[in-house]
Design a protein around this motif. Structure first.
Motif: not given
Length: 229
Positions: A49-68
């Motif tokens: 699986s791959f999470d979509l929330v983390g990359p969206a946070k990186l686009l919209l804010s100054d922190c986030g994650e790529y996670e599988g």
């Protein structure tokens, strides 16, 4: 952190899990750890699986994650899971502290999900679970607008590559549903509780990879694309 404090955290988590299990209807909780007698094989394969929330946070804010994640399906009832991610933050001049913060580091989680739905082999699942998580990261904390009281000029102060780490536990609740063939979509809500940590020599870090904005606890949401193998 002392052994007494660690024991206190683990005790609180144990009580929380017990309360979660008692909240499940009695008929479901009886089957939580009991293997159903049917023709379905015990080993049902893997899922990635791959999470979509983390990359969206990186686009919209100054922190986030790529996670599988890699998850094992045991009889559609138990799901041992391993999650691996890369957390990133580039926080410019905090409004309160005036500090800039930057880090990029991996993290991992290891745990188990239980399908708490009565009909275990339905194409969608309701599950509860837990994770143990850890990250070892380095960060830069800089104040580039520090006033010199003698020369009345601006100077930079801070530290680079400050070594930090954190251990934490997560309680997980989620749903996933079959969309077409091996393709699933799912979401999870997570309560995160810090166990013990090291944050360097000049104060608290702003963001912890995989954990989020730094605090003693945290809530997060994941939305996953899942593929059965």
């Amino acid at each position: 952190m002392t052994a007494k404090s660690i024991f206190t955290y683990i005790s609180k988590l144990t009580v929380s899990l017990l309360l979660l299990l008692t909240a499940v209807p009695h008929a479901q909780s009886q089957t939580l750890f009991r293997l159903e007698q049917d023709s379905i094989p015990f080993f049902r394969g893997f899922a990635v699986s791959f999470d979509l929330v983390g990359p969206a946070k990186l686009l919209l804010s100054d922190c986030g994650e790529y996670e599988g994640a890699l998850r094992i399906n045991l009889h559609d009832q138990w799901f041992p899971i391993f999650e691996l991610g890369l957390g990133h933050a580039n926080h410019k001049k905090d409004e309160v502290t005036g500090l800039s913060y930057k880090t990029t580091a991996p993290y991992f989680r290891l745990g188990m999900d239980w399908n708490i739905k009565k009909q275990k082999h339905d194409p969608y699942r309701i599950f509860a679970g837990f994770r143990y998580a850890f990250t070892n990261y380095k960060c830069d904390i800089i104040n580039d607008d520090l006033a010199d009281p003698v020369w009345n000029t601006k100077s930079e102060f801070g530290v680079q590559d400050m070594s930090c780490y954190q251990h934490w536990l997560e309680g997980v609740f989620g749903i996933d549903a079959s969309i077409a063939g091996p393709f699933h979509l799912g979401w999870t809500v997570r309560y995160k509780r810090r166990l013990f940590h090291k944050e360097g020599d000049i104060g608290n870090t702003w963001y912890v990879p995989g954990f989020g904005i730094n605090d003693s606890d945290n809530l997060s949401l994941n939305f996953n694309i899942i593929l059965d193998i």
